[in-house]
Structures are given as structure tokens and as C-alpha cells.
Write an enzyme that holds these catalytic residues in place. Structure first.
Site, mmCIF file in Angstrom:
data_model
loop_
_atom_site.group_PDB
_atom_site.id
_atom_site.type_symbol
_atom_site.label_atom_id
_atom_site.label_comp_id
_atom_site.label_asym_id
_atom_site.label_seq_id
_atom_site.Cartn_x
_atom_site.Cartn_y
_atom_site.Cartn_z
ATOM 1 N N HIS A 114 -2.989 6.324 4.597
ATOM 2 C CA HIS A 114 -1.551 6.436 4.860
ATOM 3 C C HIS A 114 -1.065 7.805 4.372
ATOM 4 C CE1 HIS A 114 -1.580 2.321 5.894
ATOM 5 N NE2 HIS A 114 -0.844 1.796 4.931
ATOM 6 N N CYS A 155 0.796 -1.233 0.000
ATOM 7 C CA CYS A 155 0.000 0.000 0.000
ATOM 8 C C CYS A 155 0.832 1.289 0.000
ATOM 9 C CB CYS A 155 -0.959 -0.001 1.198
ATOM 10 S SG CYS A 155 -0.284 -0.734 2.693
HETATM 11 O O1 25A Z 1 0.920 -11.900 5.105
HETATM 12 P P1 25A Z 1 0.775 -10.475 4.673
HETATM 13 O O2 25A Z 1 0.691 -10.323 3.199
HETATM 14 O O3 25A Z 1 1.823 -9.602 5.268
HETATM 15 O O4 25A Z 1 -0.657 -9.987 5.237
HETATM 16 C C1 25A Z 1 -1.037 -10.103 6.607
HETATM 17 C C2 25A Z 1 -2.424 -9.553 6.841
HETATM 18 O O5 25A Z 1 -2.437 -8.180 6.480
HETATM 19 C C3 25A Z 1 -3.687 -7.878 5.881
HETATM 20 C C4 25A Z 1 -4.602 -9.080 5.889
HETATM 21 O O6 25A Z 1 -5.449 -9.068 7.075
HETATM 22 C C5 25A Z 1 -3.562 -10.184 6.015
HETATM 23 O O7 25A Z 1 -4.089 -11.303 6.661
HETATM 24 N N1 25A Z 1 -3.300 -7.379 4.580
HETATM 25 C C6 25A Z 1 -2.630 -7.962 3.578
HETATM 26 N N2 25A Z 1 -2.385 -7.135 2.595
HETATM 27 C C7 25A Z 1 -2.887 -5.941 2.971
HETATM 28 C C8 25A Z 1 -2.942 -4.647 2.398
HETATM 29 N N3 25A Z 1 -2.388 -4.355 1.208
HETATM 30 C C9 25A Z 1 -3.486 -6.108 4.224
HETATM 31 N N4 25A Z 1 -4.099 -5.143 4.848
HETATM 32 C C10 25A Z 1 -4.151 -3.939 4.240
HETATM 33 N N5 25A Z 1 -3.583 -3.682 3.079
HETATM 34 P P2 25A Z 1 -7.055 -8.965 7.050
HETATM 35 O O8 25A Z 1 -7.520 -9.165 8.440
HETATM 36 O O9 25A Z 1 -7.516 -7.757 6.348
HETATM 37 O O10 25A Z 1 -7.559 -10.183 6.166
HETATM 38 C C11 25A Z 1 -7.406 -11.469 6.516
HETATM 39 C C12 25A Z 1 -8.434 -12.224 5.618
HETATM 40 O O11 25A Z 1 -7.881 -13.480 5.237
HETATM 41 C C13 25A Z 1 -8.835 -14.497 5.564
HETATM 42 N N6 25A Z 1 -8.240 -15.806 5.773
HETATM 43 C C14 25A Z 1 -7.454 -16.212 6.780
HETATM 44 N N7 25A Z 1 -7.119 -17.502 6.638
HETATM 45 C C15 25A Z 1 -7.704 -17.938 5.498
HETATM 46 C C16 25A Z 1 -8.429 -16.863 4.958
HETATM 47 N N8 25A Z 1 -9.139 -16.998 3.842
HETATM 48 C C17 25A Z 1 -9.144 -18.195 3.224
HETATM 49 N N9 25A Z 1 -8.476 -19.266 3.702
HETATM 50 C C18 25A Z 1 -7.760 -19.187 4.820
HETATM 51 N N10 25A Z 1 -7.096 -20.263 5.286
HETATM 52 C C19 25A Z 1 -9.469 -13.979 6.805
HETATM 53 O O12 25A Z 1 -10.680 -14.638 7.078
HETATM 54 C C20 25A Z 1 -9.684 -12.525 6.441
HETATM 55 O O13 25A Z 1 -10.797 -12.403 5.609
HETATM 56 P P3 25A Z 1 -10.985 -15.145 8.575
HETATM 57 O O14 25A Z 1 -12.183 -15.969 8.457
HETATM 58 O O15 25A Z 1 -9.732 -15.782 9.167
HETATM 59 O O16 25A Z 1 -11.224 -13.888 9.430
HETATM 60 C C21 25A Z 1 -12.550 -13.451 9.557
HETATM 61 C C22 25A Z 1 -12.601 -12.415 10.644
HETATM 62 O O17 25A Z 1 -11.820 -12.780 11.785
HETATM 63 C C23 25A Z 1 -10.892 -11.782 12.137
HETATM 64 N N11 25A Z 1 -9.667 -12.431 12.615
HETATM 65 C C24 25A Z 1 -8.525 -12.534 11.953
HETATM 66 N N12 25A Z 1 -7.595 -13.156 12.687
HETATM 67 C C25 25A Z 1 -8.185 -13.482 13.850
HETATM 68 C C26 25A Z 1 -9.523 -13.032 13.818
HETATM 69 N N13 25A Z 1 -10.354 -13.222 14.827
HETATM 70 C C27 25A Z 1 -9.900 -13.888 15.916
HETATM 71 N N14 25A Z 1 -8.631 -14.332 16.022
HETATM 72 C C28 25A Z 1 -7.765 -14.157 15.031
HETATM 73 N N15 25A Z 1 -6.494 -14.640 15.131
HETATM 74 C C29 25A Z 1 -10.687 -11.048 10.859
HETATM 75 O O18 25A Z 1 -10.354 -9.709 11.134
HETATM 76 C C30 25A Z 1 -12.008 -11.128 10.162
HETATM 77 O O19 25A Z 1 -12.856 -10.089 10.572
HETATM 78 O O1 L14 Z 2 0.805 -5.397 1.880
HETATM 79 O O2 L14 Z 2 0.035 -2.082 7.760
HETATM 80 O O3 L14 Z 2 2.713 -6.134 2.586
HETATM 81 O O4 L14 Z 2 0.504 -3.847 8.922
HETATM 82 C C1 L14 Z 2 1.447 -5.967 5.291
HETATM 83 C C2 L14 Z 2 1.285 -5.267 6.616
HETATM 84 C C3 L14 Z 2 0.452 -3.951 4.128
HETATM 85 C C4 L14 Z 2 0.367 -3.240 5.424
HETATM 86 C C5 L14 Z 2 1.617 -5.607 2.794
HETATM 87 C C6 L14 Z 2 0.377 -3.269 7.842
HETATM 88 C C7 L14 Z 2 1.252 -5.129 4.118
HETATM 89 C C8 L14 Z 2 0.631 -4.001 6.588
#
Ligand code: 25A
Ligand code: L14
Length: 338
Positions: free
Chosen positions: A246, A133
Site C-alpha cells: 500500500h 493495514c
Molecule cells: O471482514 P473483514 O475483516 O473486513 O475481512 C474480509 C476479508 O479480508 C481479508 C480476509 O480474506 C477476510 O476474509 N482480510 C482481513 N483482514 C485483512 C488484512 N488486514 C485482510 N486482508 C488483508 N489484510 P482472505 O481471503 O485473506 O482470508 C480469508 C481466510 O478466512 C478463512 N475462513 C473463511 N471462513 C472461515 C475461515 N476460517 C475458519 N472458519 C471459517 N468459517 C478462509 O478459508 C481464508 O483462509 P477458506 O477455506 O474459506 O478459503 C480457502 C481458499 O478459498 C478462497 N476463497 C475465499 N472465498 C471464496 C474462495 N473460493 C471460492 N469462493 C469463495 N467465496 C480463499 O482465497 C482461500 O484461498
Molecule cells: O483490515 O483491502 O479492515 O479490501 C478489510 C478490507 C483490510 C483491507 C481491514 C481490502 C481490511 C481490505
């Protein structure tokens, strides 16, 4: 490659997350030609349903057959999930636009901002990466300046909203703020320190060189998207108690002299950018004003008087929108035009 159709079967993986939600909304708002929308998340979300065009769509869990019949999948479920499921989806003939950090620096995977390097979409092999982002909103602005005056070096400091980390971080800032104002003890689950009324010079993991992963994403992704390894970039990424949007302070050193007025002229012609720069009227971009908006906003354009060819600018954009969901949907729009 994507077969031309009138309407497409589209999937959102990570649909219940902060970015996934915004992807569904963006597809609807931009009237993407969706034949059918499929939504996926983890078992935690089983039984939930989300709304698209006034209809309730059930959230499914992923399995080996999930991607059969899907044309385009927008992933935002974290790097771990993308590592496993994006190649599986591509194998079943679906084109993946992946928002995680997993594939961005893979030489086989294009890393695309449609305003900057749409031509890189041509060589995709089933997976296209959506940049970080903070990188997206910076590079949208750097590109036209680079074309006009050849950028040599960039020094950036970010002020990043908690929604980048997902819904749980948004909840944590809200909870800590109400607890503190009510003289209750706070809890820190998502970040290592209190985020309410605080500033943390720490986003993503620390690496051996003393930088964070987020900082190195900005360095490496910028070069890949701009297709120019000669641009030197150094970043400090900072978390601030802002929900959405941001902000970035960016110092740019160019090879050729470019004045603030020339920068304004170049940026006003560039796609996806809106200039808000009237300091005498206290006008400059603010994160609270960009919530839900598409453009990358630029202000405080001024000369860096400490060097020969330097410019300072202030860049603000909605991290869930251009920083994630909008850029991914724009990539899908480019794909169906190809
Ligand atoms: O690994 P990265 O790339 O660094 O990314 C890490 C995290 O950053 C966010 C995103 O979080 C990601 O998981 N992210 C990534 N890129 C981003 C960007 N450019 C970014 N954020 C902003 N800008 P997120 O919370 O937005 O999304 C996570 C989603 O992924 C789903 N998911 C998880 N496991 C999955 C899956 N989908 C398919 N198969 C799988 N095995 C996740 O669904 C969510 O939609 P969910 O069902 O796990 O979560 C539903 C609700 O539950 C909350 N939640 C999350 N973690 C927990 C939790 N509740 C309780 N305990 C937890 N540990 C979630 O917030 C959601 O409301
Ligand atoms: O897209 O703000 O690599 O915590 C992972 C973590 C984006 C933002 C990515 C955060 C991100 C992020």
C-alpha cells in the site's frame, strides 16, 4: 492472561487466506517459540495441508472444542468469523490477536501497534485487535512526528493493493490483465468495476456520510492507537492495480513548526521505519520494492508551503506484512515478554 512457557501452542485461523499464509511464514521467519502449530479455515479448505518449518500441517475446521490447549490464536478469517469465534477462544483461555475489523473499536479491546502503544497490551481481556493495514503504516510514522511537534490534522490519500481483499482479488487482477492483453472479455466478481489498468476510489462499503468504511477506519483507529482524540483525520482510500504494497500520500499539519530535516531526524531514530528519500537520484519508496519486507518506508519528505506548519510525506509498506501478519506476530512477541 498468558502463562509463561518456553514454547507455545499457536493457532492460525484463516490459515489458507492471503494474510493467514503470511502469518505462518512470519512465525517461521522470526523463529517464534512454537511448540505446536494448529491451522484452521472453512470447510472449503478441508483436506488441505500447509507447510511450517518443513512439516506438513493439516487444515482443520473450527468447532466448540478447537481452542482447548491453544495458548495464542492469530485470527484472519474475516469479521463474521471473529465475531463468533474470538470470544469463544478467549473463554477457553487462549489469547486472540484478531486481524479483522470486528473488535477494533470495542472499548474493552486494545488496538495495538507494538512500535506505538505496546502499553495498551496490559489491559487486554483475551482479545487484542490488529489495526487496519493502511492505518498501521501511517500511524507508525505519525507517532514520532506527533511526539516532536503535536499533530493537529492529517489528510491522507491511499493507493491500496488488491491483496488486501484476499487471494480472490489477486486472482481477479491477474485474470483481467491477461484477458485484456489477449483481447478477451473480462469478468468482475470481487470489485464492482474493472481493476486492471484502472483506479477505484472505493474500498470496503460506503457509509451514510459518503465516506467508505475503510476511510472511517483510518480516522477512528488512528485516534484510538495514538490515544488522542484531538487529532483530526480525513481520508480517501483508493484501490490501484498493484498486487502487494500500500502507498499513501500524507499531509500533516502540526502545532509546532517542524522542518523536513527535523522530520528526517525524528523518523530515522524511530523503530520500524526506513527513509528512502533521494529525489535527485529518483529514490523514493515503491510498492514493487517492499514485497515481503518488514519496514514502513518513507520518502518525498517536504514542506507544505501552502500553510504555516505543514509537511508532506509518501509512505509505502507491505500490506500483508507490517499491515497484517507481522504486526500480529509482533503483538504475540510482546505478549510472551510480559
Ligand atoms: O471482514 P473483514 O475483516 O473486513 O475481512 C474480509 C476479508 O479480508 C481479508 C480476509 O480474506 C477476510 O476474509 N482480510 C482481513 N483482514 C485483512 C488484512 N488486514 C485482510 N486482508 C488483508 N489484510 P482472505 O481471503 O485473506 O482470508 C480469508 C481466510 O478466512 C478463512 N475462513 C473463511 N471462513 C472461515 C475461515 N476460517 C475458519 N472458519 C471459517 N468459517 C478462509 O478459508 C481464508 O483462509 P477458506 O477455506 O474459506 O478459503 C480457502 C481458499 O478459498 C478462497 N476463497 C475465499 N472465498 C471464496 C474462495 N473460493 C471460492 N469462493 C469463495 N467465496 C480463499 O482465497 C482461500 O484461498
Ligand atoms: O483490515 O483491502 O479492515 O479490501 C478489510 C478490507 C483490510 C483491507 C481491514 C481490502 C481490511 C481490505
Amino acid at each position: 492472561m498468558l502463562k509463561k512457557k518456553e514454547k507455545y501452542v499457536v493457532a492460525v485461523v484463516g490459515a489458507t487466506g492471503a494474510v493467514g499464509n503470511e502469518m505462518i511464514l512470519t512465525l517461521e521467519q522470526r523463529n517464534f517459540p512454537v511448540e505446536k502449530l494448529r491451522l484452521f479455515a472453512s470447510e472449503r479448505s478441508e483436506g488441505k495441508s500447509l507447510e511450517f518449518r518443513g512439516q506438513k500441517i493439516p487444515v482443520e475446521t473450527l468447532n466448540e472444542n478447537s481452542f482447548t490447549g491453544i495458548d495464542i490464536a492469530l485470527f484472519s478469517a474475516g469479521a463474521e468469523r471473529s465475531k463468533i469465534w474470538a470470544p469463544a477462544a478467549a473463554k477457553s483461555g487462549c489469547v486472540v490477536v484478531d486481524n479483522s475489523s470486528q473488535w477494533r473499536m470495542d472499548p474493552e479491546v486494545p488496538l495495538v501497534i507494538p512500535e506505538v502503544n505496546p502499553h495498551d497490551l496490559k489491559w487486554h481481556k483475551g482479545i487484542i485487535a490488529n489495526p487496519n493495514c493502511s492505518t498501521i503504516q501511517m500511524v507508525v510514522v505519525l507517532k514520532p512526528i506527533h511526539d516532536a511537534a503535536k499533530i493537529k490534522r492529517v489528510v491522507v490519500t491511499t493507493f491500496q493493493a488488491v491483496s488486501g481483499t484476499g487471494k480472490k482479488a489477486v486472482d481477479e487482477l491477474m485474470q483481467q490483465t491477461t484477458d485484456l492483453l489477449n483481447f478477451r472479455e473480462i469478468r468482475c466478481n470481487v470489485y464492482p468495476h474493472q481493476i486492471a489498468f484502472n483506479v477505484l476510489p472505493h474500498i470496503d462499503k460506503f457509509l451514510e456520510n459518503g465516506y467508505t468504511k475503510e476511510e472511517m477506519k483510518m480516522v477512528n483507529e488512528t485516534k484510538k492507537i495514538m490515544g488522542d482524540n484531538s487529532i483530526r483525520v480525513t481520508a480517501t482510500t483508493v484501490r490501484v492495480p498493484v498486487f502487494r504494497g500500500h502507498s499513501e500520500s500524507v499531509n500533516i499539519e502540526t502545532g509546532k513548526k517542524i522542518t523536513p530535516n527535523e522530520v528526517r531526524a525524528v523518523l530515522s531514530r524511530a523503530p520500524g521505519i526506513l527513509i528512502l528519500d533521494a529525489p535527485e537520484k529518483n529514490v523514493y519508496p515503491l510498492p514493487i520494492d517492499v514485497d515481503g519486507k518488514d519496514p514502513v518506508y518513507v520518502g518525498r519528505i517536504r514542506e507544505d508551503e501552502s500553510i504555516e506548519n505543514g509537511i508532506n510525506i509518501w509512505i509505502v509498506s507491505d500490506n500483508l506484512r507490517k499491515g497484517a501478519a507481522l504486526n500480529a506476530v509482533q503483538i504475540a512477541e510482546e505478549l510472551i515478554k510480559m
